[in-house]
Write a protein that holds these residues in place. Structure first.
Motif, PDB file in Angstrom:
ATOM      1  N   ASP A  94      28.028  37.247  31.319  1.00 36.17           N
ATOM      2  CA  ASP A  94      29.038  36.906  30.315  1.00 36.17           C
ATOM      3  C   ASP A  94      28.430  37.061  28.921  1.00 36.17           C
ATOM      4  O   ASP A  94      27.218  36.939  28.749  1.00 36.17           O
ATOM      5  CB  ASP A  94      29.518  35.460  30.501  1.00 36.17           C
ATOM      6  CG  ASP A  94      30.318  35.267  31.774  1.00 36.17           C
ATOM      7  OD1 ASP A  94      31.115  36.153  32.113  1.00 36.17           O
ATOM      8  OD2 ASP A  94      30.126  34.229  32.434  1.00 36.17           O
ATOM      9  N   HIS A  96      29.535  36.448  24.444  1.00 37.00           N
ATOM     10  CA  HIS A  96      30.519  36.073  23.435  1.00 37.00           C
ATOM     11  C   HIS A  96      29.946  36.355  22.049  1.00 37.00           C
ATOM     12  O   HIS A  96      28.738  36.524  21.885  1.00 37.00           O
ATOM     13  CB  HIS A  96      30.940  34.610  23.556  1.00 37.00           C
ATOM     14  CG  HIS A  96      29.868  33.624  23.202  1.00 37.00           C
ATOM     15  ND1 HIS A  96      28.873  33.255  24.088  1.00 37.00           N
ATOM     16  CD2 HIS A  96      29.618  32.932  22.054  1.00 37.00           C
ATOM     17  CE1 HIS A  96      28.081  32.370  23.514  1.00 37.00           C
ATOM     18  NE2 HIS A  96      28.497  32.160  22.270  1.00 37.00           N
ATOM     19  N   ARG A 109      34.877  37.605  23.458  1.00 40.01           N
ATOM     20  CA  ARG A 109      34.076  37.260  24.617  1.00 40.01           C
ATOM     21  C   ARG A 109      34.409  38.236  25.728  1.00 40.01           C
ATOM     22  O   ARG A 109      35.447  38.886  25.718  1.00 40.01           O
ATOM     23  CB  ARG A 109      34.315  35.820  25.062  1.00 40.01           C
ATOM     24  CG  ARG A 109      35.730  35.498  25.466  1.00 40.01           C
ATOM     25  CD  ARG A 109      35.917  34.015  25.734  1.00 40.01           C
ATOM     26  NE  ARG A 109      35.035  33.539  26.791  1.00 40.01           N
ATOM     27  CZ  ARG A 109      34.957  32.256  27.181  1.00 40.01           C
ATOM     28  NH1 ARG A 109      35.675  31.340  26.552  1.00 40.01           N
ATOM     29  NH2 ARG A 109      34.170  31.903  28.161  1.00 40.01           N
ATOM     30  N   GLY A 110      33.508  38.388  26.669  1.00 42.60           N
ATOM     31  CA  GLY A 110      33.761  39.340  27.743  1.00 42.60           C
ATOM     32  C   GLY A 110      32.593  39.425  28.687  1.00 42.60           C
ATOM     33  O   GLY A 110      31.916  38.429  28.960  1.00 42.60           O
ATOM     34  N   GLN A 111      32.327  40.646  29.162  1.00 42.14           N
ATOM     35  CA  GLN A 111      31.291  40.860  30.170  1.00 42.14           C
ATOM     36  C   GLN A 111      30.425  42.042  29.772  1.00 42.14           C
ATOM     37  O   GLN A 111      30.897  43.006  29.162  1.00 42.14           O
ATOM     38  CB  GLN A 111      31.925  41.118  31.532  1.00 42.14           C
ATOM     39  CG  GLN A 111      30.951  41.112  32.698  1.00 42.14           C
ATOM     40  CD  GLN A 111      31.672  41.194  34.029  1.00 42.14           C
ATOM     41  OE1 GLN A 111      32.498  42.071  34.242  1.00 42.14           O
ATOM     42  NE2 GLN A 111      31.365  40.257  34.920  1.00 42.14           N
ATOM     43  N   ASP A 113      28.809  45.295  30.689  1.00 38.13           N
ATOM     44  CA  ASP A 113      28.978  46.333  31.699  1.00 38.13           C
ATOM     45  C   ASP A 113      27.648  46.973  32.059  1.00 38.13           C
ATOM     46  O   ASP A 113      27.365  47.250  33.222  1.00 38.13           O
ATOM     47  CB  ASP A 113      29.923  47.426  31.200  1.00 38.13           C
ATOM     48  CG  ASP A 113      31.331  46.904  30.955  1.00 38.13           C
ATOM     49  OD1 ASP A 113      31.757  45.992  31.690  1.00 38.13           O
ATOM     50  OD2 ASP A 113      31.990  47.391  30.026  1.00 38.13           O
ATOM     51  N   THR A 133      32.400  44.962  27.641  1.00 38.89           N
ATOM     52  CA  THR A 133      33.858  44.876  27.732  1.00 38.89           C
ATOM     53  C   THR A 133      34.286  43.559  27.112  1.00 38.89           C
ATOM     54  O   THR A 133      33.668  42.519  27.359  1.00 38.89           O
ATOM     55  CB  THR A 133      34.339  44.928  29.189  1.00 38.89           C
ATOM     56  OG1 THR A 133      34.023  46.195  29.749  1.00 38.89           O
ATOM     57  CG2 THR A 133      35.846  44.722  29.269  1.00 38.89           C
ATOM     58  N   THR A 134      35.321  43.609  26.275  1.00 43.57           N
ATOM     59  CA  THR A 134      35.844  42.388  25.685  1.00 43.57           C
ATOM     60  C   THR A 134      37.200  42.059  26.294  1.00 43.57           C
ATOM     61  O   THR A 134      38.003  42.961  26.580  1.00 43.57           O
ATOM     62  CB  THR A 134      35.959  42.506  24.155  1.00 43.57           C
ATOM     63  OG1 THR A 134      36.567  41.332  23.622  1.00 43.57           O
ATOM     64  CG2 THR A 134      36.788  43.719  23.738  1.00 43.57           C
ATOM     65  N   HIS A 135      37.447  40.792  26.520  1.00 42.60           N
ATOM     66  CA  HIS A 135      38.710  40.363  27.122  1.00 42.60           C
ATOM     67  C   HIS A 135      39.871  40.441  26.141  1.00 42.60           C
ATOM     68  O   HIS A 135      41.026  40.376  26.551  1.00 42.60           O
ATOM     69  CB  HIS A 135      38.585  38.923  27.636  1.00 42.60           C
ATOM     70  CG  HIS A 135      37.565  38.743  28.718  1.00 42.60           C
ATOM     71  ND1 HIS A 135      37.254  39.720  29.633  1.00 42.60           N
ATOM     72  CD2 HIS A 135      36.761  37.682  29.026  1.00 42.60           C
ATOM     73  CE1 HIS A 135      36.325  39.281  30.464  1.00 42.60           C
ATOM     74  NE2 HIS A 135      35.995  38.045  30.121  1.00 42.60           N
ATOM     75  N   GLN A 136      39.576  40.587  24.854  1.00 42.32           N
ATOM     76  CA  GLN A 136      40.612  40.603  23.826  1.00 42.32           C
ATOM     77  C   GLN A 136      40.977  42.054  23.482  1.00 42.32           C
ATOM     78  O   GLN A 136      40.123  42.825  23.056  1.00 42.32           O
ATOM     79  CB  GLN A 136      40.146  39.866  22.561  1.00 42.32           C
ATOM     80  CG  GLN A 136      39.925  38.370  22.749  1.00 42.32           C
ATOM     81  CD  GLN A 136      38.681  38.044  23.551  1.00 42.32           C
ATOM     82  OE1 GLN A 136      37.670  38.736  23.457  1.00 42.32           O
ATOM     83  NE2 GLN A 136      38.748  36.993  24.364  1.00 42.32           N
ATOM     84  N   ARG A 153      28.530  31.877  27.853  1.00 41.86           N
ATOM     85  CA  ARG A 153      29.818  31.437  27.315  1.00 41.86           C
ATOM     86  C   ARG A 153      29.601  30.499  26.135  1.00 41.86           C
ATOM     87  O   ARG A 153      28.538  29.885  26.007  1.00 41.86           O
ATOM     88  CB  ARG A 153      30.623  30.744  28.414  1.00 41.86           C
ATOM     89  CG  ARG A 153      30.885  31.639  29.619  1.00 41.86           C
ATOM     90  CD  ARG A 153      31.674  30.921  30.696  1.00 41.86           C
ATOM     91  NE  ARG A 153      31.938  31.793  31.836  1.00 41.86           N
ATOM     92  CZ  ARG A 153      32.639  31.433  32.899  1.00 41.86           C
ATOM     93  NH1 ARG A 153      33.134  30.193  32.970  1.00 41.86           N
ATOM     94  NH2 ARG A 153      32.832  32.285  33.882  1.00 41.86           N
ATOM     95  N   ASN A 180      38.859  48.508  24.660  1.00 38.87           N
ATOM     96  CA  ASN A 180      38.187  47.200  24.634  1.00 38.87           C
ATOM     97  C   ASN A 180      36.754  47.311  25.138  1.00 38.87           C
ATOM     98  O   ASN A 180      36.260  46.465  25.886  1.00 38.87           O
ATOM     99  CB  ASN A 180      38.973  46.167  25.447  1.00 38.87           C
ATOM    100  CG  ASN A 180      38.995  46.497  26.935  1.00 38.87           C
ATOM    101  OD1 ASN A 180      39.060  47.661  27.309  1.00 38.87           O
ATOM    102  ND2 ASN A 180      38.958  45.468  27.775  1.00 38.87           N
TER     103      ASN A 180
END
Length: 277
Positions: A94, A96, A109-111, A113, A133-136, A153, A180
């Motif tokens: 994770d 951010h 925030r995201g993961q 890759d 990768t961003t969740h937004q 996180r 993203n």
């Protein structure tokens, strides 16, 4: 420590240039393209902390190939904010970003890759980078450049900075938008690019008369024999000196660990060389 007070904003007079973060209590790391609005004849910038404090700074190094810049805070200011430790990210972690270009913008925030892979950046250089990768889904992430990439996180206890945001991947289905997917230079890449963070440079700054390695490799003899006790005593002396510098905030925790390792390594090499003779 959950406080994210280590990120900063950069200004020239009232013009906002971009974001960055405290890599140490004396140096701010940012993306070079964030300084495009800076007058080429004036390297002076204002470093604005999260509490609103405005510190004088100067652009001391630029690396065009890697799109990175280093800003030195004036010695007239003492920065007492806690500096998070640096680390390495791996695929699946994770992440951010505590920095955002305005209070009305979202936090990213995201993961992760891909961790620590070679990447040809827009500056023209091949750097060690993280693919994120961003969740937004914002369509444009350009205002976030220069901000820190933090592993884990936001609610995690201790932040670990693993990179600096530089670029966004284009959306191949919509040329006017970004996907993203973001790219960040690793902290290791930034440390390699700027010799201000070399151990030899640090020793020259805090102890200009001699370097740590030079002091430790000088022969200390008992008759004609180099002793383990002499090497250990010399290393212990340096450990005490390094701890003193840390208490005076001349060094950050990551630098303290590296210097202690260097002292121990030099002492062992010195003893081995003596045994070989």
């Amino acid at each position: 420590m959950t406080d994210a007070s280590y990120w900063v904003e950069l200004f020239q007079s009232q013009q906002r240039l971009g974001g960055g973060f405290l890599l140490t209590r004396r140096y701010v790391l940012t993306a070079l393209h964030c300084l495009r609005g800076l007058n080429s004849l004036d390297e002076q910038v204002d470093v604005v902390l999260t509490d609103g404090s405005r510190l004088a700074g100067q652009v001391c190094r630029r690396d065009k190939d890697a799109d990175l810049a280093l800003i030195m805070i004036s010695a007239a200011y003492e920065v007492l904010l806690p500096i998070p430790r640096a680390g390495v990210a791996h695929g699946g972690d994770d992440w951010h970003g505590p920095y955002r270009p305005a209070a009305s913008e979202v936090h990213l925030r995201g993961q992760v890759d891909s961790g620590t892979a070679q990447y040809l950046c827009e500056g023209g250089g091949v750097i060690q980078a993280l693919q994120l990768t961003t969740h937004q889904f914002l369509g444009d992430y350009s205002g976030y450049s220069g901000g820190p990439v933090v592993k884990g996180r936001p609610e995690d206890h201790e932040p670990v900075i693993v990179g600096i945001l530089l670029e966004q991947a284009p959306d191949r289905a919509a040329a006017d938008r970004a996907a993203n997917v973001l790219f960040a230079a690793t902290i290791g890449e930034a440390m390699r690019r700027f010799d201000q963070f070399d151990v030899e440079h640090l020793m020259d700054v805090v102890h200009p008369a001699s370097s740590l390695a030079d002091d430790l490799v000088q022969p200390v003899q008992r008759g004609d024999e180099l002793t383990v006790d002499a090497a250990a005593a010399s290393a212990e002396s340096w450990f005490d000196r390094i701890d003193e510098w840390a208490q005076r905030r001349l060094l950050d925790p990551s630098q303290v660990a590296e210097l202690r390792f260097t002292a121990a390594k030099a002492a062992m090499e010195r003893q081995l060389r003596g045994d070989g003779e």
